[in-house]
Design a protein around this motif. Structure first.
Motif, PDB file in Angstrom:
ATOM      1  N   ARG A  40     -19.257  18.031 -18.731  1.00 61.95           N
ATOM      2  CA  ARG A  40     -19.737  19.008 -19.891  1.00 61.95           C
ATOM      3  C   ARG A  40     -20.033  18.061 -20.981  1.00 61.95           C
ATOM      4  O   ARG A  40     -20.378  18.469 -22.280  1.00 61.95           O
ATOM      5  CB  ARG A  40     -18.849  20.129 -20.079  1.00 61.95           C
ATOM      6  N   GLY A  41     -19.877  16.632 -20.914  1.00 59.51           N
ATOM      7  CA  GLY A  41     -20.018  15.810 -22.182  1.00 59.51           C
ATOM      8  C   GLY A  41     -18.899  15.816 -23.078  1.00 59.51           C
ATOM      9  O   GLY A  41     -19.055  15.316 -24.468  1.00 59.51           O
ATOM     10  N   ARG A  42     -17.755  16.131 -22.688  1.00 57.60           N
ATOM     11  CA  ARG A  42     -16.608  16.359 -23.547  1.00 57.60           C
ATOM     12  C   ARG A  42     -15.770  14.903 -23.412  1.00 57.60           C
ATOM     13  O   ARG A  42     -15.661  14.661 -22.316  1.00 57.60           O
ATOM     14  CB  ARG A  42     -15.636  17.353 -23.359  1.00 57.60           C
ATOM     15  N   ARG A  43     -14.956  14.361 -24.424  1.00 49.51           N
ATOM     16  CA  ARG A  43     -14.357  13.250 -24.301  1.00 49.51           C
ATOM     17  C   ARG A  43     -13.041  13.610 -23.692  1.00 49.51           C
ATOM     18  O   ARG A  43     -12.393  14.370 -23.970  1.00 49.51           O
ATOM     19  CB  ARG A  43     -14.135  12.691 -25.681  1.00 49.51           C
ATOM     20  N   ARG A  44     -12.761  12.793 -22.646  1.00 57.22           N
ATOM     21  CA  ARG A  44     -11.572  12.823 -21.902  1.00 57.22           C
ATOM     22  C   ARG A  44     -11.042  11.545 -21.569  1.00 57.22           C
ATOM     23  O   ARG A  44     -11.406  10.646 -21.206  1.00 57.22           O
ATOM     24  CB  ARG A  44     -11.718  13.472 -20.479  1.00 57.22           C
ATOM     25  N   ALA A  45      -9.691  11.356 -21.872  1.00 54.42           N
ATOM     26  CA  ALA A  45      -8.737  10.202 -21.346  1.00 54.42           C
ATOM     27  C   ALA A  45      -8.641  10.318 -20.036  1.00 54.42           C
ATOM     28  O   ALA A  45      -8.738  11.066 -19.352  1.00 54.42           O
ATOM     29  CB  ALA A  45      -7.627  10.161 -22.031  1.00 54.42           C
ATOM     30  N   GLY A  46      -8.806   8.838 -19.471  1.00 48.77           N
ATOM     31  CA  GLY A  46      -9.141   8.587 -18.060  1.00 48.77           C
ATOM     32  C   GLY A  46      -8.714   7.199 -17.731  1.00 48.77           C
ATOM     33  O   GLY A  46      -8.777   6.457 -18.376  1.00 48.77           O
ATOM     34  N   LEU A  47      -8.282   7.283 -16.346  1.00 48.15           N
ATOM     35  CA  LEU A  47      -7.871   6.089 -15.956  1.00 48.15           C
ATOM     36  C   LEU A  47      -8.231   5.527 -14.226  1.00 48.15           C
ATOM     37  O   LEU A  47      -8.438   6.694 -13.510  1.00 48.15           O
ATOM     38  CB  LEU A  47      -6.479   5.705 -15.912  1.00 48.15           C
ATOM     39  N   VAL A  48      -8.403   4.402 -13.783  1.00 49.58           N
ATOM     40  CA  VAL A  48      -8.352   4.111 -12.562  1.00 49.58           C
ATOM     41  C   VAL A  48      -7.241   3.045 -12.205  1.00 49.58           C
ATOM     42  O   VAL A  48      -7.337   2.107 -12.719  1.00 49.58           O
ATOM     43  CB  VAL A  48      -9.800   3.528 -12.358  1.00 49.58           C
ATOM     44  N   THR A  49      -6.225   3.442 -11.210  1.00 47.41           N
ATOM     45  CA  THR A  49      -5.310   2.740 -11.024  1.00 47.41           C
ATOM     46  C   THR A  49      -5.544   1.819  -9.671  1.00 47.41           C
ATOM     47  O   THR A  49      -6.384   1.948  -8.900  1.00 47.41           O
ATOM     48  CB  THR A  49      -4.020   3.382 -10.742  1.00 47.41           C
ATOM     49  N   LEU A  50      -4.743   0.882  -9.735  1.00 47.31           N
ATOM     50  CA  LEU A  50      -4.691  -0.233  -8.893  1.00 47.31           C
ATOM     51  C   LEU A  50      -3.575   0.143  -7.649  1.00 47.31           C
ATOM     52  O   LEU A  50      -2.579  -0.098  -8.052  1.00 47.31           O
ATOM     53  CB  LEU A  50      -4.596  -1.685  -9.148  1.00 47.31           C
ATOM     54  N   PRO A  51      -3.889   0.397  -6.474  1.00 44.25           N
ATOM     55  CA  PRO A  51      -2.692   0.973  -5.757  1.00 44.25           C
ATOM     56  C   PRO A  51      -1.940  -0.205  -5.124  1.00 44.25           C
ATOM     57  O   PRO A  51      -2.481  -1.366  -5.029  1.00 44.25           O
ATOM     58  CB  PRO A  51      -3.505   1.528  -4.337  1.00 44.25           C
ATOM     59  N   LEU A  52      -0.765  -0.034  -4.947  1.00 42.96           N
ATOM     60  CA  LEU A  52       0.297  -0.963  -4.593  1.00 42.96           C
ATOM     61  C   LEU A  52       1.208  -0.182  -3.402  1.00 42.96           C
ATOM     62  O   LEU A  52       1.898   0.538  -3.657  1.00 42.96           O
ATOM     63  CB  LEU A  52       1.104  -1.454  -5.747  1.00 42.96           C
ATOM     64  N   ALA A  53       1.013  -1.015  -2.244  1.00 43.99           N
ATOM     65  CA  ALA A  53       1.838  -0.391  -1.094  1.00 43.99           C
ATOM     66  C   ALA A  53       3.404  -0.820  -1.214  1.00 43.99           C
ATOM     67  O   ALA A  53       3.561  -2.115  -1.390  1.00 43.99           O
ATOM     68  CB  ALA A  53       1.157  -0.674   0.070  1.00 43.99           C
ATOM     69  N   GLY A  54       4.273  -0.367  -0.602  1.00 40.84           N
ATOM     70  CA  GLY A  54       5.770  -0.561  -0.327  1.00 40.84           C
ATOM     71  C   GLY A  54       6.690  -0.068  -1.709  1.00 40.84           C
ATOM     72  O   GLY A  54       7.705   0.032  -1.227  1.00 40.84           O
ATOM     73  N   LEU A  55       6.285   0.010  -2.848  1.00 42.64           N
ATOM     74  CA  LEU A  55       6.974   0.307  -3.780  1.00 42.64           C
ATOM     75  C   LEU A  55       6.768   2.059  -3.957  1.00 42.64           C
ATOM     76  O   LEU A  55       5.841   2.119  -4.061  1.00 42.64           O
ATOM     77  CB  LEU A  55       7.057  -0.117  -5.048  1.00 42.64           C
ATOM     78  N   GLY A  56       8.129   2.591  -4.412  1.00 40.64           N
ATOM     79  CA  GLY A  56       8.015   3.822  -4.610  1.00 40.64           C
ATOM     80  C   GLY A  56       9.214   4.727  -4.806  1.00 40.64           C
ATOM     81  O   GLY A  56      10.302   3.984  -4.709  1.00 40.64           O
ATOM     82  N   THR A  57       9.270   6.122  -4.937  1.00 35.58           N
ATOM     83  CA  THR A  57      10.187   6.743  -4.906  1.00 35.58           C
ATOM     84  C   THR A  57      10.512   7.660  -3.666  1.00 35.58           C
ATOM     85  O   THR A  57       9.602   8.355  -3.339  1.00 35.58           O
ATOM     86  CB  THR A  57      10.402   7.818  -6.346  1.00 35.58           C
ATOM     87  N   ARG A  58      11.831   7.744  -3.347  1.00 35.69           N
ATOM     88  CA  ARG A  58      12.224   8.785  -2.346  1.00 35.69           C
ATOM     89  C   ARG A  58      13.085   9.940  -3.040  1.00 35.69           C
ATOM     90  O   ARG A  58      14.023   9.410  -3.825  1.00 35.69           O
ATOM     91  CB  ARG A  58      12.948   8.024  -1.329  1.00 35.69           C
ATOM     92  N   ALA A  59      12.809  11.082  -2.853  1.00 37.60           N
ATOM     93  CA  ALA A  59      13.578  12.158  -3.296  1.00 37.60           C
ATOM     94  C   ALA A  59      14.042  13.226  -2.134  1.00 37.60           C
ATOM     95  O   ALA A  59      13.671  13.246  -1.204  1.00 37.60           O
ATOM     96  CB  ALA A  59      12.663  13.077  -4.095  1.00 37.60           C
TER      97      ALA A  59
END
Length: 348
Positions: free
Chosen positions: A26-45
Motif C-alpha cells: 500500500r506504499g507505506r514504509r515498513r522496516a524489513g530484512l533479508v537474512t542469510l541462512p546458516l545451517a547447523g546452529l540453533g535452539t532446542r526446546a
C-alpha cells in the motif's frame, strides 16, 4: 491428566543480506530484512505441561522472551484444543552465540512456541508463530519460515516479498568483528530514514530480486556490501574499511555484516576457478588484520566446492554435521547481561 511433553527446534542465521526501510503493497514504509541462512546452529526446546499447577518456568532462568512466548503459545493452543490452561517447565539448549546478530533470541522464542504446540498436540501455521514471536520480543527474525529468501517485516511478523527458491550460490568466509563482543540491540539508535533512504533501499531490493532470479552471486555481493555500508550509520564497525579492502584484494564479490551484531562474512563466487586460493588468502588476510575467522559455509549445497571448515587462526578443522555437537548448552550465556560476556562461535 498426566504431564505431557513437547519438543521444538529453530535454526539461526548469519546476519542480514539486506535490511532497511521499504514500501509495502500500500506504499507505506515498513522496516524489513533479508537474512542469510546458516545451517547447523540453533535452539532446542523441551516443554513439559504440569496439570494441577499454574506457574510456568524456564531454564536457563534469563530466557524471559522465550518464557513470554511459551505463555502466549499455551493460551493459543489451549483455545485451539479446548483444553484448560496449566503450568509447565520450558528448557532451552543450544549453541547460538548471544548478541552477535545471529537471531539467538528469535531462535529461543520460536523453538519455545513449537515445543508448547507439540505438547498440546497442536500445529501452528508459520504466520501464527510469527505473530506470537513478535508479541514476545517486539521484533522477530523470519526463522519460523523455511530458508527461502524473503523480505520480512520484523516488527509485524509478515512477508513483504518472496524473491524465489534460494539465494544465489555463494561461499561465505565468516569472521567476528569487535573482538566478538555482544551488541545490545535494544540500545541501538532508531535511524530516521527519509525519502532518499527509502529510494535507496528500494533500489537494493530490486537488485536483490534480479540477483535471485539470475542466480547471480556478484549482484548478491553488491547488495550485501551496500546494505552493510548504509548500516554503518547505526552500528559503525571500525573494521568495515578493512573488510572491503580485503574483499577487493582477494577477489570476493562482497561483504556481509549482521546489522545488529558483530558477525560478518566475505562472499565469493563459487564458480571462480581459483576459489580455494581466494578463500585461503582471505582467511590469512583477516587473521593478519586481527579479525578472527570463524567458519566457511555455502548459501546452497551446489555452491560448496569442499566441505565447510571451522577455522581458528592456524588450525582449520572439518565442520560437524548439522545434528552433531552444535547443540551444546554451555555455549550460551545464562545471564541477561550479555554485554559483559564475549560470545564465541562454536564449530557446526
Amino acid at each position: 491428566m498426566t504431564a505431557r511433553e513437547g519438543t521444538g527446534h529453530a535454526a539461526c542465521h548469519h546476519g542480514e543480506i539486506l535490511q532497511g526501510v521499504f514500501l509495502d503493497e500500500r506504499g507505506r514504509r515498513r522496516a524489513g530484512l533479508v537474512t542469510l541462512p546458516l545451517a547447523g546452529l540453533g535452539t532446542r526446546a523441551r516443554f513439559v505441561r504440569r496439570p494441577g499447577t499454574e506457574d510456568v518456568t524456564v531454564v536457563p532462568a534469563d530466557r524471559t522472551k522465550a518464557l513470554r512466548a511459551a505463555t502466549y503459545a499455551m493460551a493459543e493452543c489451549a483455545t485451539l484444543r479446548q483444553e484448560p490452561l496449566c503450568g509447565g517447565e520450558l528448557r532451552l539448549t543450544g549453541s547460538v552465540p548471544v548478541g552477535l546478530g545471529m537471531g539467538s533470541s528469535s531462535s529461543d522464542v520460536i523453538a519455545a512456541v513449537r515445543a508448547v504446540a507439540d505438547a498440546f498436540g497442536a500445529r501452528l501455521a508459520p504466520d501464527a508463530v510469527a505473530r506470537l514471536a513478535v508479541r514476545a520480543e517486539r521484533a522477530s527474525d523470519p526463522l519460523m519460515l523455511d530458508g527461502r529468501p524473503r523480505l520480512f517485516a520484523q516488527r509485524e511478523g509478515r512477508v513483504l516479498e518472496e524473491f524465489g527458491a534460494a539465494l544465489p550460490p555463494a561461499v561465505v568466509v565468516g569472521c567476528a568483528l569487535g573482538g566478538g563482543r555482544p551488541v545490545d540491540t535494544l540500545a541501538l539508535p532508531c535511524p530516521a530514514d527519509d525519502d532518499a533512504d527509502v529510494t535507496a533501499y528500494e533500489h537494493l531490493r530490486a537488485q536483490l530480486r534480479r540477483a535471485v532470479a539470475a542466480a547471480d552471486p556478484v549482484l548478491l555481493g553488491h547488495v550485501a556490501t551496500e546494505s552493510a555500508r548504509r548500516r554503518q550509520r547505526v552500528l559503525p564497525h571500525a573494521e568495515f574499511g578493512t573488510l572491503t579492502d580485503i574483499a577487493g584484494r582477494v577477489g570476493a564479490v562482497g561483504v556481509q555484516i549482521a546489522h545488529s551484531g558483530n558477525v560478518a562474512g566475505l562472499l565469493f563466487d563459487p564458480a571462480a576457478p581459483d576459489l580455494r586460493d581466494r578463500v585461503a588468502r582471505c582467511a590469512r588476510s583477516l587473521d593478519a588484520a586481527g579479525i578472527p575467522t570463524t567458519y566457511t559455509f555455502a548459501t546452497s549445497a551446489t555452491a560448496a566446492t569442499r566441505p565447510p571448515t571451522h577455522r581458528t587462526a592456524h588450525h582449520p578443522t572439518p565442520l560437524e554435521p548439522p545434528h552433531g555437537r552444535a547443540h551444546r548448552g554451555s555455549d550460551r550465556p545464562t545471564r541477561p547481561d550479555t554485554r559483559r560476556r564475549t560470545a564465541h562461535l562454536p564449530a557446526l
